[in-house]
Scaffold this motif. Structure first.
Motif: not given
Lengths: 265, 128
Positions: A35, A39, A102, A105, B17, B23-26, B29
């Motif tokens: 990704i 971008k 993060a 995850n 975030v 669940k934590s994600v950015k 992205t």
């Protein structure tokens, strides 16, 4: 980002069929590399085939002394898996230090291995532990899988389904992360197996590589003292704003000795 | 909604975030289409009511864990996942290590760490 068609197949068979015949299509696992690449307009795929909906590709199985990890298993899940922690603690530890929480995850083992980023952590574990990479069409041994910068033995349309790691006698991974990006400036995975010692280096070259001189010395005497005089030539190593080839060559020795000491703890 | 911030847009700073399926994600992205059918919680979705903050937000306020505030939405979202991931038991070293994906350019992290350590037991007693 350029336009592309997005697909979310529900099965491996669907994913393979969707990719078939589309030369400019790209499979996507966790997307943690693809990704950002899209971008920045560094890639222009016609189609993105998101493997995130394929339940059969995720999960961790144990058979005897072999841990098999599905390609879509997230870094976080590897890092906390009781099976991985028990059988190959060095692999769980490596997974728990990829990127940041993060990213862990979302990022997957299959995606990292298929991408062959020169600074990725997993390729060092795959090579040092002599893992077997299973795809929809067959199996690849670890040696020879990582061909170079972002290049592997995978053919177009070939997808990693799982990676099998045999239990080592001892193992440890040590890396010197770039302070900003957290990518390995140099990472060294050392594994003592019943067939000898394997030392795999990431971050230093265009792809992961083994250090035969260290392996021979450690097979005779598995202590950090056994490799203290082994120098890595800086020729062909990465040189960039973060560090020169000579600096990385030096770090290989330091990280390898730390890894041996950690494995012996 | 304006709570979730675009900071670096290269998955490094963590200002963006959000929580996806717990669940934590950015979020910079992730493609929006990828989260179809998922439960997404942003900073706007944390407070139980208009006059009550989430314990993590409350702890950030009590400890003055922000200066300009730009990184705060991501810090709070990451911190909540961190507390849950560590079963509501955190020490300072763990907090500092697990904040590696969230950058703050003002405060030097000190009060952010204090806030997260204070919020962990508060979250546990509040049952969130």
């Amino acid at each position: 980002m350029y336009d592309f068609a997005y697909h979310r197949p529900k099965s491996l068979a669907d994913a393979v069929a969707t990719l078939k015949g589309k030369e400019e299509a790209r499979p996507m696992s966790g997307g943690m590399t693809l990704i950002p690449t899209l971008k920045q307009r560094l890639a222009k795929p016609s189609d993105v085939v998101d493997l995130g909906g394929i339940a059969e590709l995720a999960g961790i199985k144990v058979a005897g002394d072999v841990v098999t990890i599905g390609a879509m298993t997230k870094h976080y899940d590897v890092s906390v898996s009781p099976d991985v922690k028990k059988i190959i603690p060095a692999l769980a530890d490596l997974a728990g230090h990829i990127g940041d929480p993060a990213v862990r995850n979302r990022g997957t083992m299959g995606g990292s291995v298929a991408n062959s980023d020169p600074a990725a952590d997993y390729p060092a574990a795959v090579v040092a532990l002599n893992a077997t990479i299973t795809t929809n069409t067959g199996k690849h041994p670890a040696d020879g899988f990582f061909k170079g910068l972002f290049e592997t033995a995978l053919k177009d349309g070939e997808l990693i389904t799982a990676i099998s790691f045999p239990k080592p006698e001892k193992a440890a991974y040590m890396k010197f992360p770039n302070p900003a990006s957290r990518y390995a400036m140099v990472g060294v995975f050392v594994a003592k197996t019943k067939d000898g010692v394997r030392v795999a280096v990431t971050g230093a070259g265009s792809a992961v590589f083994r250090v035969k001189a260290m392996e021979d010395a450690l097979s005779k005497n598995f202590t950090s003292a056994a490799i203290k005089d082994i120098k890595i030539p800086a020729t062909d190593l990465n040189s960039d704003i973060h560090g020169s080839a000579e600096y990385r060559a030096h770090l290989v020795g330091v990280m390898a000795r730390r890894a041996v000491d950690a494995a012996n703890k | 909604m304006t709570g979730t911030h675009v900071g670096c847009d290269t998955s490094q700073c963590g200002a963006c975030v959000v929580e996806i399926d717990g669940k934590s994600v950015k979020s910079c992205t992730i493609l929006a289409v990828q989260v179809e059918g998922s439960k997404v919680t942003t900073i706007e979705g944390l407070a139980p009511s208009a006059d009550k903050l989430h314990p993590m937000q409350e702890a950030f306020r009590d400890n003055h864990a922000l200066q300009c505030g730009f990184c705060t939405p991501g810090m709070v979202m990451s911190a909540i996942d961190m507390v849950k991931r560590n079963n509501y038991q955190l020490d300072e070293a763990t907090v500092r290590r697990e904040l590696e994906g969230n950058l703050c350019r003002c405060t030097g992290y000190h009060n952010i760490v204090k806030a997260i350590l204070a919020a962990a037991p508060a979250m546990k007693s509040a049952g969130v």
